[in-house]
Structure formats: C-alpha cells, structure tokens
Design a protein around this motif. Structure first.
Motif, PDB file in Angstrom:
ATOM      1  N   PRO A  26       0.849  -1.198   0.000  1.00 56.12           N
ATOM      2  CA  PRO A  26       0.000   0.000   0.000  1.00 56.12           C
ATOM      3  C   PRO A  26       0.887   1.251   0.000  1.00 56.12           C
ATOM      4  O   PRO A  26       2.001   1.245   0.548  1.00 56.12           O
ATOM      5  CB  PRO A  26      -0.782  -0.109   1.310  1.00 56.12           C
ATOM      6  N   ALA A  27       0.406   2.325  -0.599  1.00 58.07           N
ATOM      7  CA  ALA A  27       1.198   3.558  -0.749  1.00 58.07           C
ATOM      8  C   ALA A  27       1.804   4.058   0.565  1.00 58.07           C
ATOM      9  O   ALA A  27       2.984   4.423   0.585  1.00 58.07           O
ATOM     10  CB  ALA A  27       0.364   4.643  -1.413  1.00 58.07           C
ATOM     11  N   PRO A  28       1.065   4.084   1.685  1.00 55.34           N
ATOM     12  CA  PRO A  28       1.690   4.576   2.930  1.00 55.34           C
ATOM     13  C   PRO A  28       2.889   3.724   3.372  1.00 55.34           C
ATOM     14  O   PRO A  28       3.900   4.247   3.843  1.00 55.34           O
ATOM     15  CB  PRO A  28       0.564   4.514   3.960  1.00 55.34           C
ATOM     16  N   ASP A  29       2.780   2.410   3.194  1.00 56.59           N
ATOM     17  CA  ASP A  29       3.887   1.522   3.573  1.00 56.59           C
ATOM     18  C   ASP A  29       5.060   1.680   2.618  1.00 56.59           C
ATOM     19  O   ASP A  29       6.225   1.664   3.034  1.00 56.59           O
ATOM     20  CB  ASP A  29       3.424   0.066   3.611  1.00 56.59           C
ATOM     21  N   ARG A  30       4.763   1.840   1.339  1.00 52.98           N
ATOM     22  CA  ARG A  30       5.818   2.056   0.337  1.00 52.98           C
ATOM     23  C   ARG A  30       6.607   3.324   0.667  1.00 52.98           C
ATOM     24  O   ARG A  30       7.828   3.356   0.553  1.00 52.98           O
ATOM     25  CB  ARG A  30       5.167   2.151  -1.052  1.00 52.98           C
ATOM     26  N   THR A  31       5.900   4.352   1.124  1.00 56.27           N
ATOM     27  CA  THR A  31       6.555   5.611   1.503  1.00 56.27           C
ATOM     28  C   THR A  31       7.490   5.399   2.685  1.00 56.27           C
ATOM     29  O   THR A  31       8.619   5.901   2.692  1.00 56.27           O
ATOM     30  CB  THR A  31       5.498   6.683   1.842  1.00 56.27           C
ATOM     31  N   ILE A  32       7.046   4.659   3.680  1.00 52.58           N
ATOM     32  CA  ILE A  32       7.867   4.393   4.869  1.00 52.58           C
ATOM     33  C   ILE A  32       9.143   3.650   4.472  1.00 52.58           C
ATOM     34  O   ILE A  32      10.254   4.023   4.869  1.00 52.58           O
ATOM     35  CB  ILE A  32       7.071   3.593   5.920  1.00 52.58           C
ATOM     36  N   VAL A  33       9.003   2.581   3.688  1.00 48.70           N
ATOM     37  CA  VAL A  33      10.167   1.798   3.267  1.00 48.70           C
ATOM     38  C   VAL A  33      11.106   2.670   2.431  1.00 48.70           C
ATOM     39  O   VAL A  33      12.326   2.651   2.617  1.00 48.70           O
ATOM     40  CB  VAL A  33       9.738   0.527   2.490  1.00 48.70           C
ATOM     41  N   LYS A  35      11.533   5.900   2.570  1.00 53.64           N
ATOM     42  CA  LYS A  35      12.242   6.845   3.442  1.00 53.64           C
ATOM     43  C   LYS A  35      13.371   6.150   4.199  1.00 53.64           C
ATOM     44  O   LYS A  35      14.447   6.734   4.379  1.00 53.64           O
ATOM     45  CB  LYS A  35      11.271   7.494   4.425  1.00 53.64           C
ATOM     46  N   ASP A  36      13.141   4.916   4.629  1.00 57.97           N
ATOM     47  CA  ASP A  36      14.199   4.197   5.348  1.00 57.97           C
ATOM     48  C   ASP A  36      15.363   3.850   4.420  1.00 57.97           C
ATOM     49  O   ASP A  36      16.526   3.924   4.817  1.00 57.97           O
ATOM     50  CB  ASP A  36      13.633   2.948   6.030  1.00 57.97           C
ATOM     51  N   ILE A  37      15.067   3.502   3.175  1.00 57.44           N
ATOM     52  CA  ILE A  37      16.136   3.261   2.197  1.00 57.44           C
ATOM     53  C   ILE A  37      16.883   4.564   1.940  1.00 57.44           C
ATOM     54  O   ILE A  37      18.120   4.582   1.857  1.00 57.44           O
ATOM     55  CB  ILE A  37      15.575   2.647   0.896  1.00 57.44           C
ATOM     56  N   ALA A  38      16.172   5.679   1.839  1.00 56.70           N
ATOM     57  CA  ALA A  38      16.819   6.984   1.637  1.00 56.70           C
ATOM     58  C   ALA A  38      17.711   7.341   2.820  1.00 56.70           C
ATOM     59  O   ALA A  38      18.785   7.934   2.638  1.00 56.70           O
ATOM     60  CB  ALA A  38      15.766   8.070   1.418  1.00 56.70           C
ATOM     61  N   THR A  39      17.306   6.972   4.029  1.00 60.06           N
ATOM     62  CA  THR A  39      18.146   7.209   5.205  1.00 60.06           C
ATOM     63  C   THR A  39      19.483   6.509   5.044  1.00 60.06           C
ATOM     64  O   THR A  39      20.535   7.066   5.372  1.00 60.06           O
ATOM     65  CB  THR A  39      17.434   6.726   6.489  1.00 60.06           C
ATOM     66  N   VAL A  40      19.455   5.292   4.512  1.00 62.86           N
ATOM     67  CA  VAL A  40      20.694   4.550   4.266  1.00 62.86           C
ATOM     68  C   VAL A  40      21.499   5.235   3.156  1.00 62.86           C
ATOM     69  O   VAL A  40      22.712   5.415   3.284  1.00 62.86           O
ATOM     70  CB  VAL A  40      20.396   3.077   3.913  1.00 62.86           C
ATOM     71  N   GLU A  41      20.833   5.647   2.091  1.00 62.97           N
ATOM     72  CA  GLU A  41      21.535   6.295   0.975  1.00 62.97           C
ATOM     73  C   GLU A  41      22.262   7.558   1.428  1.00 62.97           C
ATOM     74  O   GLU A  41      23.404   7.790   1.045  1.00 62.97           O
ATOM     75  CB  GLU A  41      20.546   6.675  -0.128  1.00 62.97           C
ATOM     76  N   PHE A  42      21.610   8.378   2.209  1.00 55.76           N
ATOM     77  CA  PHE A  42      22.178   9.671   2.598  1.00 55.76           C
ATOM     78  C   PHE A  42      23.048   9.595   3.849  1.00 55.76           C
ATOM     79  O   PHE A  42      23.926  10.431   4.032  1.00 55.76           O
ATOM     80  CB  PHE A  42      21.066  10.706   2.811  1.00 55.76           C
ATOM     81  N   GLY A  43      22.814   8.610   4.705  1.00 55.83           N
ATOM     82  CA  GLY A  43      23.513   8.574   5.984  1.00 55.83           C
ATOM     83  C   GLY A  43      24.502   7.452   6.166  1.00 55.83           C
ATOM     84  O   GLY A  43      24.990   7.231   7.268  1.00 55.83           O
ATOM     85  N   TRP A  44      24.782   6.717   5.102  1.00 57.43           N
ATOM     86  CA  TRP A  44      25.661   5.536   5.201  1.00 57.43           C
ATOM     87  C   TRP A  44      26.979   5.881   5.848  1.00 57.43           C
ATOM     88  O   TRP A  44      27.559   6.897   5.512  1.00 57.43           O
ATOM     89  CB  TRP A  44      25.878   4.950   3.807  1.00 57.43           C
ATOM     90  N   PRO A  45      27.473   5.082   6.782  1.00 56.02           N
ATOM     91  CA  PRO A  45      26.861   3.887   7.356  1.00 56.02           C
ATOM     92  C   PRO A  45      25.819   4.241   8.422  1.00 56.02           C
ATOM     93  O   PRO A  45      25.994   5.207   9.158  1.00 56.02           O
ATOM     94  CB  PRO A  45      28.046   3.147   7.972  1.00 56.02           C
ATOM     95  N   VAL A  46      24.764   3.464   8.464  1.00 61.99           N
ATOM     96  CA  VAL A  46      23.651   3.664   9.393  1.00 61.99           C
ATOM     97  C   VAL A  46      23.538   2.424  10.268  1.00 61.99           C
ATOM     98  O   VAL A  46      23.662   1.306   9.781  1.00 61.99           O
ATOM     99  CB  VAL A  46      22.328   3.880   8.625  1.00 61.99           C
TER     100      VAL A  46
END
Length: 117
Positions: A26-33, A35-46
């Motif tokens: 569902p769209a809300p869950d896709r958004t959450i996932v 954002k968490d992938i983006a956190t890894v992309e921008f903040g690596w290592p996380v």
C-alpha cells in the motif's frame, strides 16, 4: 549528498524482486520503506534501529509498516557506491529463508560481469 545509491537487483530473466515487492505494498507503507532506504543512501553507514549487518557483505533495512504492526526488511549488499537491493519481505515468518535468498542473489550479482551490474 547520497553516500550510496539504491540499485535494484535484476535477475537474468529481468525480474526486479524488490521493486515488484515495493509496488505491491500500500502507498503509505511504500513511503515508509522508501524513506528508510533513503536514510541509508544519505547517511551511510547507518546503524540500528534502521540498518543492521548480517555478515558476508549483506545488510538489512528495517521498516515498521502496517500502522506499526509489521516489520518489513529489505536486504542489500554494497558495491562501489551502490546499495544493491536484493530481496524484501514483511513479517517474521521464514526469515532464514529470506536471508538465504538474499545471499544467493548477492553471490549472483557479485559473480556477474561488471557491465551487467
């Protein structure tokens, strides 16, 4: 600036299992996932609670979806600035099976010719 760039693993048949899994959420869950992938992309290592090492170059991104009732996991490996998204699932069931699938795909990715990556 991104430290890693998410890249969907593609099988020899052209399937992109993580992309397909994401699109089925569902769209809300896709958004959450996402954002968490983006956190890894921008903040690596996380580290935890978002990201955890599983050994042998395999990592997982954890996301809480379904209004806080379900844990989703996206397994990935890191290769030359890419977070290669290998496999994903939600729920706790058969987690060992899912990790084995991700490890198999990681080995397949690493053994492929660089131009196919």
């Amino acid at each position: 600036m991104k430290r890693l760039r998410a890249h969907f693993f593609r099988s020899d048949s052209g399937a992109e299992p993580v992309r397909e899994w994401l699109l089925a959420l569902p769209a809300p869950d896709r958004t959450i996932v996402g954002k968490d992938i983006a956190t890894v992309e921008f903040g690596w290592p996380v580290g935890m609670p978002i990201c955890r090492a599983l050994g042998d170059g395999l990592w997982e991104v954890r996301s809480t979806i379904a209004k806080g009732k379900v844990e989703a996991r996206v397994y990935f490996g890191v290769d030359d600035g890419l977070a290669v998204l290998l496999h994903a699932h939600d729920g706790k069931g058969k987690q060992d099976h899912h990790i084995r699938t991700a490890r198999k795909r990681w080995a397949e990715y690493l053994s492929s010719a660089p131009e196919k990556r």
